[in-house]
Enzyme design. Structure first.
Site, short mmCIF file in Angstrom:
data_model
loop_
_atom_site.label_atom_id
_atom_site.label_comp_id
_atom_site.label_asym_id
_atom_site.label_seq_id
_atom_site.Cartn_x
_atom_site.Cartn_y
_atom_site.Cartn_z
CG HIS A 1 40.12 39.11 29.47
ND1 HIS A 1 40.75 38.88 31.18
CD2 HIS A 1 41.56 39.38 28.89
CE1 HIS A 1 41.45 39.26 31.68
NE2 HIS A 1 41.78 40.82 30.73
CE1 TYR B 1 42.11 45.85 30.76
CE2 TYR B 1 41.81 42.81 29.51
CZ TYR B 1 42.79 43.82 30.55
OH TYR B 1 43.66 43.39 31.13
CG HIS C 1 40.21 40.01 40.65
ND1 HIS C 1 41.20 41.23 40.31
CD2 HIS C 1 39.71 39.70 39.21
CE1 HIS C 1 41.40 41.31 39.19
NE2 HIS C 1 40.47 40.69 38.49
CG PHE C 2 34.05 40.39 38.75
CD1 PHE C 2 34.51 40.91 37.47
CD2 PHE C 2 32.87 40.96 38.99
CE1 PHE C 2 33.73 41.21 36.35
CE2 PHE C 2 32.03 41.50 37.65
CZ PHE C 2 32.41 40.80 36.48
CG HIS C 3 32.39 42.38 44.25
ND1 HIS C 3 32.30 41.09 43.58
CD2 HIS C 3 31.27 42.46 43.79
CE1 HIS C 3 31.26 40.94 43.68
NE2 HIS C 3 30.27 41.56 43.96
NE ARG D 1 33.62 32.71 40.19
CZ ARG D 1 34.01 33.45 39.35
NH1 ARG D 1 35.09 32.73 38.78
NH2 ARG D 1 33.22 33.92 39.11
NE ARG D 2 30.30 31.34 39.05
CZ ARG D 2 31.42 30.88 38.36
NH1 ARG D 2 31.77 29.34 39.30
NH2 ARG D 2 32.44 31.61 36.90
#
Length: 571
Positions: free
Chosen positions: A245, A249, A396-398, A461-462
């Site tokens: 995580h 950042y 979300h990640f994208h 996912r994946r």
């Protein structure tokens, strides 16, 4: 001062008038030797963008059900290439190259020793990258996203990525030494903001990567070498997410450096508050690391109290995010009104929408709003149950990393690369850069939107399309998989445009001087409190938070593990 786009090339008379008022200001350039070090990182970063983007395109084609990979290439092999090249290599190389340039520009040229450390770190990272890439290409490391057991890769893959981390430590140390030198030479003065921000990001990276370093040295390498028969998967995942995580950042804070310090200068304004910027970075340092368990809410073996505690700590990170949003839009409004904007939103129209140095990062800022909202869903107990391990998480990640972060990187690269090469960002390249940002926004809206919707419908996912079988659910998901392929195609076209702009700025753009924009603090902001640069105080608070959040959960995982399955011994 010369600008990226002249008034003759792009009609922005009021903005140009403001730029002309500082026409005689001398451009402060990054030291030539430091520029070579920064440029070396850019070569690798954008090479990774092209190859990783191609792998991503192949992924969405396979997921659409209308394409099969040739030559025996596996879907998960392509997925690993995409994840590692874009999630680790592109980001780490760009961040380190940008930070070297930022430190040299604001704190002064690196010493010979500091620069030598930078080059040593670069080559250690590059050797590791080549080693890990070789294992992926040989299909010996199709492990999705790096260090995630129970999937096992060849030991060379783990060793290679460990070298990438070690190399980044060496480079970060070089930058911190330059900051320490500046403080020693300028006692009692507030350090340059960009240099301070680079130091905070490096410190966060050092602390965060300790988790994955322990996982690799004591679990994954002995396991992949056959020295131990098994490892504790829960422990390995906990160590990974201790790092995983904070990694987000590590990607995000360089984008915030651009938002806080560069963008105000690009639009002709001032930094809203030096103190607020430093405080937000310190809060990110505190709240980015002891929160990894919120990625493990569905996993047994971790007591619910500790999951709840880390969820609460996760939500604290919203505070510096809102501080940043307030600071940026206050800067935009103040500058827009200086340029004659009237009414509630008149200032918005006055911003330099034709300048890629502003437009491309601004698209990233806007994408971060729904991305942040999705992050709240991911970290919430009940809502996480709905979307956990679905393609919602990928969407979300994208939005966050693959739009908010990387578009800001690209927007910075469009002025940083010509600054380092002694060339100019021409009107044509400016237009192409804007086109790439718009294409990216359109492609990501389609692809990420489809991922979010399919995730709500339960699409995993994946997983490649063939694993869905002939179920009714698979038929329901297929239209969204096709939409992902359409969006992914537009994104790859955007990547090709970006690569074209970068190649031009590296070797073909006309010679000239391009500014490295660094905004001054707005008058009346007051002196920055010295406590914001007292890393001892903040370090103690960070250590306390980590000890509180992780000591008992990790102790319980180790003590409750079957004998010999942890990679650790307890006496």
């Amino acid at each position: 001062m010369t600008t990226a786009v002249t008034s003759k090339e792009v009609k922005q008379p009021k903005l140009q008038k403001a730029k002309n008022s500082i026409e005689n200001e001398k451009i402060i350039k990054v030291d030539r030797k430091d520029a070579k070090l920064a440029l070396a990182h850019m070569y690798v970063a954008f090479g990774a963008l092209l190859l990783g983007g191609l792998a991503g395109l192949l992924q969405v084609f396979v997921r659409s059900g209308a394409f099969q990979l040739p030559f025996g290439i596996g879907y998960y092999q392509v997925l690993t290439v995409h994840g590692v090249l874009l999630g680790l290599i592109l980001t780490t190389y760009f961040i380190m190259g940008f930070q070297f340039a930022a430190v040299s520009r604001t704190a002064g040229p690196l010493s010979n020793t500091q620069r030598k450390l930078g080059w040593i770190g670069f080559w250690v990272m590059t050797i590791g990258t080549v080693a890990a890439a070789a294992m992926v290409l040989l299909n010996e490391a199709s492990v999705l996203y790096t260090f995630y057991a129970p999937l096992q890769a060849h030991w060379i893959f783990y060793a290679g990525l460990a070298l990438v981390v070690v190399g980044s430590w060496i480079e970060g140390l070089s930058q911190i030494l330059r900051y320490a030198q500046w403080r020693k030479e300028n006692k009692g003065q507030t350090s340059p903001l960009l240099t301070f921000m680079a130091v905070v990001n490096n410190l966060m990276w050092f602390v965060a990567t300790l988790g994955v370093a322990i996982e690799v040295l004591f679990q994954l390498l002995p396991w992949s070498l056959g020295l131990v028969e098994r490892i504790d998967v829960l422990l390995s995942r906990t160590l990974f997410w201790y790092f995983g995580h904070a990694l987000v950042y590590f990607w995000l804070l360089p984008a915030y450096m651009v938002w806080y310090v560069v963008i105000p200068k690009v639009i002709g304004g001032k930094l809203f508050s030096d103190s607020l910027a430093r405080l937000s970075f310190m809060l990110f340092l505190l709240f980015s690391i002891p929160v990894g368990v919120h990625h493990q809410l569905t996993e047994p073996g971790i007591d619910g109290f500790w999951k709840f505690l880390q969820v609460v700590l996760t939500f604290f990170v919203i505070v510096p995010s809102l501080m940043t949003a307030f600071s940026m839009f206050a800067t935009f409004e103040l500058r827009g009104r200086e340029l004659g904007g009237k009414g509630a939103m008149g200032w918005f129209k006055r911003l330099p929408w034709k300048d890629c140095r502003f437009l491309v990062p601004f698209i990233g800022m806007i994408a971060f709003i729904p991305g942040g909202a999705g992050g709240i869903v991911n970290a919430s107990y009940q809502m996480n149950q709905l979307i956990h391990n679905t393609i919602w998480v990928t969407g979300h990640f994208h939005l966050t990393v693959a739009t908010a972060v990387v578009l800001t990187y690209f927007g910075a690269a469009f002025w940083l690369i010509p600054h380092l090469t002694g060339r100019k960002l021409t009107s044509k390249m400016n237009s192409m850069a804007n086109t790439s940002g718009i294409l990216w926004a359109v492609g990501m809206f389609i692809m990420s939107g489809a991922m979010h919707i399919a995730g709500l419908l339960g699409a995993p996912r994946r997983s490649e399309y063939s694993t869905y079988g002939g179920s009714e659910q698979a038929a329901e998901w297929i239209s969204y998989q096709i939409a992902q392929a359409i969006g992914g195609t537009i994104l790859f076209i955007s990547i090709l445009v970006i690569i074209g702009v970068v190649i031009n700025l590296l070797w073909f753009a006309p010679k000239g001087e391009e500014e490295f924009p660094v905004a001054e603090a707005a008058p009346g902001g007051g002196k920055t409190p010295a406590i914001l640069e007292n890393f001892k105080v903040w370090g103690v608070i960070l250590a306390a938070l980590i000890i509180i959040a992780y000591t008992i959960p990790i102790f319980e995982i180790i003590t409750n593990s079957p004998v010999g399955s942890t990679g650790f011994k307890l006496w």
